[in-house]
Design an enzyme around this catalytic site. Structure first.
Site, PDB file in Angstrom:
ATOM      1  N   ASP A 117      -9.883   9.980 -31.763  1.00 54.05           N
ATOM      2  CA  ASP A 117     -10.222   8.848 -31.911  1.00 54.05           C
ATOM      3  C   ASP A 117      -9.794   7.544 -32.001  1.00 54.05           C
ATOM      4  O   ASP A 117      -9.570   6.147 -31.883  1.00 54.05           O
ATOM      5  CB  ASP A 117     -11.982   8.680 -32.056  1.00 54.05           C
ATOM      6  CG  ASP A 117     -11.565   9.704 -33.696  1.00 54.05           C
ATOM      7  OD1 ASP A 117     -11.054  10.178 -34.061  1.00 54.05           O
ATOM      8  OD2 ASP A 117     -12.771   9.784 -34.022  1.00 54.05           O
ATOM      9  N   SER A 124     -20.190  16.758 -39.104  1.00 54.39           N
ATOM     10  CA  SER A 124     -20.269  14.976 -39.244  1.00 54.39           C
ATOM     11  C   SER A 124     -22.133  15.074 -39.999  1.00 54.39           C
ATOM     12  O   SER A 124     -22.716  14.365 -39.197  1.00 54.39           O
ATOM     13  CB  SER A 124     -20.159  14.632 -37.349  1.00 54.39           C
ATOM     14  OG  SER A 124     -19.395  14.668 -37.328  1.00 54.39           O
ATOM     15  N   ASP A 181     -18.207  10.985 -34.725  1.00 54.60           N
ATOM     16  CA  ASP A 181     -19.000  11.609 -34.976  1.00 54.60           C
ATOM     17  C   ASP A 181     -20.093  10.352 -35.134  1.00 54.60           C
ATOM     18  O   ASP A 181     -20.802  10.239 -35.019  1.00 54.60           O
ATOM     19  CB  ASP A 181     -18.356  12.405 -36.664  1.00 54.60           C
ATOM     20  CG  ASP A 181     -17.472  11.832 -36.576  1.00 54.60           C
ATOM     21  OD1 ASP A 181     -17.046  12.708 -35.125  1.00 54.60           O
ATOM     22  OD2 ASP A 181     -16.884  12.485 -38.179  1.00 54.60           O
TER      23      ASP A 181
HETATM   24  C1  GLA Z   1     -13.580  13.780 -38.448  1.00 56.61           C
HETATM   25  C2  GLA Z   1     -13.357  12.265 -38.204  1.00 56.61           C
HETATM   26  C3  GLA Z   1     -12.917  11.886 -36.028  1.00 56.61           C
HETATM   27  C4  GLA Z   1     -12.254  12.386 -35.568  1.00 56.61           C
HETATM   28  C5  GLA Z   1     -12.031  13.872 -35.749  1.00 56.61           C
HETATM   29  C6  GLA Z   1     -11.036  14.348 -35.039  1.00 56.61           C
HETATM   30  O1  GLA Z   1     -14.096  14.573 -37.335  1.00 56.61           O
HETATM   31  O2  GLA Z   1     -14.620  11.803 -38.954  1.00 56.61           O
HETATM   32  O3  GLA Z   1     -13.644  10.632 -35.980  1.00 56.61           O
HETATM   33  O4  GLA Z   1     -10.534  11.965 -36.390  1.00 56.61           O
HETATM   34  O5  GLA Z   1     -11.956  14.352 -37.393  1.00 56.61           O
HETATM   35  O6  GLA Z   1     -10.964  13.992 -34.072  1.00 56.61           O
END
Ligand code: GLA
Length: 385
Positions: free
Chosen positions: A36, A124, A170
């Protein structure tokens, strides 16, 4: 005594009809990991593990919340938010700060926070708390802006106030989830669309390693910095490269000489992972779950060998899952360094997977796993929505 207490509380608190409830889901990422913030592709689903805030809005500028899990009470003033405190209230205070910066009108509140999302687990909970806070704090529902814009404001809260340099995935998933589907996000164009999952026959099963993720923030920020440094080095020789999204497989052989081995492997992960997102969507559309299984296995291996974010516990869970008949696909999910795996499992094989994990994982790792069969749900909002 009771009368005096009530009299000192905000007027709205005396009226049960004034109580509002917002919910915001956690997420599981099906594929597209650490892509991302490189402006690539992600395929998360919002899940039915979520955070709720029950609250009464107030006409003062005070925000006061109690965590139902700990009884911990935290407060701040909307007109003097102050710096982060390294506590859960930072996600709420940071969201208030970012909403105000975006010109969204806010109100005070008194509320209680309830969560079924395990914290620091790669599902998340931070983004869910930010989205729940945004819905609770904004004067008009969702700040009267599209859910994707709300997600970007919450990402800013986490980047600039909390200090984690996360991408958009997330907050996007928690804001824009679709019942029964995963959602593809192109992190450069910000276009997104639902992607159907074979949920009539298969379940999404999240398995928590039970391991803590103490180094996550520093290691995560380091990975992001390495990717950005590699993109900058490549851009010096080719101005068309703005991010690792612009690196093609054909360019990879030259990349190693330009940026060195470690940065090369970070690039190779991002380039190959973006391709796997597209291939996974094609395989899901074709009903080819064997191909999904191969793609998730390749994603896991790339995160382990090239991106170096897979812990031995995550590896053990994936190894155990892949021995169970009916497990179509398994990989680590989220940032890594502990946290969870995601498994796509035939509905009649979920119990066998639970049994295999319970029998083998604790003896291999000394840790207690937690298994959650989850549903894909809609994004954050008022409970009645
Ligand atoms: C965490 C970050 C996301 C993403 C993932 C890995 O969840 O908050 O933004 O980068 O790691 O894919």
């Amino acid at each position: 005594m009771r009368a005096a207490l009530v009299a000192s509380e905000p007027r709205a608190a005396a009226d049960p009809g004034a109580i509002r409830i917002v919910r915001a889901p956690g997420r599981v990422n099906l594929i597209g990991e650490h892509t991302d913030y490189n402006l690539g592709l992600v395929l998360p689903a919002a899940i039915d593990l979520e955070i709720r805030i029950a609250f009464v809005p107030t006409d003062d500028r005070r925000v006061e919340l109690v965590s139902s899990a700990t009884g911990d009470r935290a407060r701040f003033d909307l007109d003097a938010i102050g710096p982060r405190r390294r506590a859960w209230i930072d996600y709420v205070a940071g969201t208030a700060w970012a909403l105000a910066e975006a010109g969204i009108a806010l109100h005070g509140l008194r509320g209680i926070l309830v969560s079924s999302l395990p914290t620091a687990s790669g599902l998340s909970s931070s983004a869910a708390l930010e989205l729940a806070a945004a819905w609770a704090l904004a004067d008009s529902p969702g700040g009267n802006i599209p859910p994707l814009s709300l997600a970007r404001i919450c990402q800013r809260a986490e980047n600039a106030y909390v200090g984690v340099n996360c991408g958009l995935m997330d907050q996007f998933a928690s804001a824009c989830g679709v019942t029964g589907d995963a959602v593809l996000l192109d992190c450069r164009s910000l276009e997104f669309r639902p992607v159907a999952l074979p949920l009539a026959t298969h379940s999404l099963v999240v398995i928590h390693t039970g391991s803590t993720r103490s180094l996550t923030t520093s290691q995560y920020n380091l990975r992001r910095a390495q990717c950005e440094a590699a993109a900058a080095a490549l851009a010096a020789g080719n101005p068309a490269i703005e991010s690792l999204r612009d690196v093609t497989p054909a360019m990879l052989p030259k990349v190693r000489a330009l940026v060195g081995d470690a940065a090369f492997r970070r690039c190779r992960h991002v380039v190959s992972e973006n391709a796997r997102v597209v291939e996974t969507i094609d395989a899901l559309a074709a009903g080819d779950l064997d191909a999904v299984g191969r793609l998730w296995a390749a994603s896991h291996a790339s995160l382990r060998d090239d991106f170096e974010v897979v812990s031995p516990e995550l590896d053990a869970l994936v190894e155990i899952a892949t021995t169970v008949p009916g497990v179509a696909a398994a990989r680590m999910t989220g940032a890594g360094f502990g946290g969870c795996t995601i498994n796509l499992v035939a509905r009649d094989a979920v119990d066998a997977l639970r049994d295999a994990v319970a029998a083998e994982y604790p003896t291999r790792t000394g840790l207690v796993p937690r298994v959650y069969a989850v549903d894909a749900v809609s994004g954050a909002g008022f409970l009645a929505d």
